[in-house]
Design a protein around this motif. Structure first.
Motif, mmCIF file in Angstrom:
data_model
loop_
_atom_site.group_PDB
_atom_site.id
_atom_site.type_symbol
_atom_site.label_atom_id
_atom_site.label_comp_id
_atom_site.label_asym_id
_atom_site.label_seq_id
_atom_site.Cartn_x
_atom_site.Cartn_y
_atom_site.Cartn_z
ATOM 1 N N GLU A 25 0.826 -1.204 0.000
ATOM 2 C CA GLU A 25 0.000 0.000 0.000
ATOM 3 C C GLU A 25 0.863 1.259 0.000
ATOM 4 O OE1 GLU A 25 -2.514 -0.486 3.361
ATOM 5 O OE2 GLU A 25 -3.816 -1.978 2.406
ATOM 6 N N THR A 26 1.959 1.226 0.745
ATOM 7 C CA THR A 26 2.858 2.376 0.805
ATOM 8 C C THR A 26 3.474 2.673 -0.557
ATOM 9 O OG1 THR A 26 3.403 1.925 3.122
ATOM 10 C CG2 THR A 26 4.949 3.295 1.884
ATOM 11 N N ALA A 27 3.799 1.615 -1.299
ATOM 12 C CA ALA A 27 4.499 1.769 -2.577
ATOM 13 C C ALA A 27 3.575 1.633 -3.781
ATOM 14 C CB ALA A 27 5.618 0.732 -2.671
ATOM 15 N N ALA A 28 2.264 1.679 -3.569
ATOM 16 C CA ALA A 28 1.311 1.414 -4.652
ATOM 17 C C ALA A 28 1.483 2.361 -5.838
ATOM 18 C CB ALA A 28 -0.119 1.496 -4.117
ATOM 19 N N HIS A 29 1.859 3.618 -5.575
ATOM 20 C CA HIS A 29 1.968 4.587 -6.674
ATOM 21 C C HIS A 29 3.089 4.237 -7.646
ATOM 22 C CE1 HIS A 29 4.982 5.961 -3.820
ATOM 23 N NE2 HIS A 29 5.467 6.812 -4.699
ATOM 24 N N LEU A 30 4.073 3.441 -7.191
ATOM 25 C CA LEU A 30 5.147 2.996 -8.071
ATOM 26 C C LEU A 30 4.976 1.540 -8.498
ATOM 27 C CD1 LEU A 30 8.280 4.608 -6.345
ATOM 28 C CD2 LEU A 30 7.161 5.334 -8.454
ATOM 29 N N MET A 31 4.445 0.704 -7.601
ATOM 30 C CA MET A 31 4.281 -0.712 -7.914
ATOM 31 C C MET A 31 3.127 -0.970 -8.874
ATOM 32 S SD MET A 31 4.933 -2.642 -4.261
ATOM 33 C CE MET A 31 4.757 -4.277 -5.021
ATOM 34 N N ALA A 32 2.074 -0.158 -8.783
ATOM 35 C CA ALA A 32 0.892 -0.377 -9.627
ATOM 36 C C ALA A 32 0.274 0.970 -9.991
ATOM 37 C CB ALA A 32 -0.123 -1.256 -8.906
ATOM 38 N N PRO A 33 0.932 1.722 -10.864
ATOM 39 C CA PRO A 33 0.431 3.062 -11.201
ATOM 40 C C PRO A 33 -0.820 3.018 -12.069
ATOM 41 C CG PRO A 33 2.330 2.510 -12.560
ATOM 42 C CD PRO A 33 2.193 1.402 -11.561
ATOM 43 N N GLY A 34 -1.642 4.056 -11.939
ATOM 44 C CA GLY A 34 -2.797 4.237 -12.817
ATOM 45 C C GLY A 34 -3.785 3.094 -12.788
ATOM 46 N N PRO A 35 -4.167 2.584 -13.964
ATOM 47 C CA PRO A 35 -5.205 1.546 -14.045
ATOM 48 C C PRO A 35 -4.806 0.208 -13.437
ATOM 49 C CG PRO A 35 -4.184 1.902 -16.197
ATOM 50 C CD PRO A 35 -3.689 3.001 -15.303
ATOM 51 N N ALA A 36 -3.532 0.024 -13.124
ATOM 52 C CA ALA A 36 -3.091 -1.238 -12.520
ATOM 53 C C ALA A 36 -3.347 -1.281 -11.017
ATOM 54 C CB ALA A 36 -1.604 -1.463 -12.793
#
Length: 205
Positions: A25-36
């Motif tokens: 959750e902390t790294a979601a913006h890099l691990m799963a950006p946008g529609p992912a």
């Protein structure tokens, strides 16, 4: 006869899972950006159960079809073709049941390669001492792009020695993790030597 070790093991497993979920959750913006983003909570546990780690998910379009790109990693050694095949089968099975994607999609599973993306706080710690590029969502000192030597991760910030005009030595700058929109290692002689060393260790030479 039932022993009292099973509850302790289950509790430890649950705590590990909760810790990993917090990290995702902390790294979601890099691990799963946008529609992912909605797929992160589905895919990450599947990769973990195989004994590997999810590095990044991306959703792209190709000839009118959705392409789900999964990049996996491991703490030691390199991802093999067999690892990618195992992930592909396991993720496909989960997606068939959960059905989070509308329409046709192509699933691609890969390893990071040398110019690997850095998506989690642990990546910046693991690759301290190597050169990297950062791109920010918000300007830092009127700039959004930086290149320098990673020195670690502390208090929610990525630490990097960045050469700057007017400084004899590169000062260490701290970039807020949530402000990083993209980060990856720079391929250089040191990186190539490290990759060869890892490959040699894998082959047992």
């Amino acid at each position: 006869m039932m022993t009292d070790t099973a509850p302790e093991q289950n509790e430890a497993h649950q705590n590990d899972s909760l810790g990993l979920q917090d990290a995702w959750e902390t790294a979601a913006h890099l691990m799963a950006p946008g529609p992912a983003a909605p797929l992160l909570s589905l895919v990450a546990p599947v990769v973990q159960d195989i004994g590997l780690e999810l590095l990044r998910i991306r959703m792209t379009g190709q000839d009118g079809e959705q392409v789900l790109q999964i990049m996996a990693d491991r703490d030691e050694g390199m991802i093999t073709v067999e690892d990618c095949e195992r992930i592909s089968r396991a993720v496909s099975a989960v997606l068939d049941v959960e059905d989070p994607l509308k329409g046709q999609y192509i699933l691609e599973v890969s390893s990071p390669g040398m110019a690997r993306p850095l998506c989690r706080p642990k990546d910046f710690i693991r690759w301290a001492g190597f050169e990297a590029k950062l791109e920010l969502s918000r300007a830092f000192d009127s700039r959004k792009r930086f290149r320098g030597m990673l020195t670690g991760f502390e208090d929610g910030e990525v630490l990097m020695d960045v050469p700057l005009d007017g400084h004899d030595e590169a000062p260490t700058l701290g970039f807020k993790f949530e402000d990083i929109s993209e980060a990856r290692l720079v391929v250089n002689d040191e990186m190539i030597a490290d990759a060869l060393k890892r490959q040699k260790g894998k082959n047992g030479d």
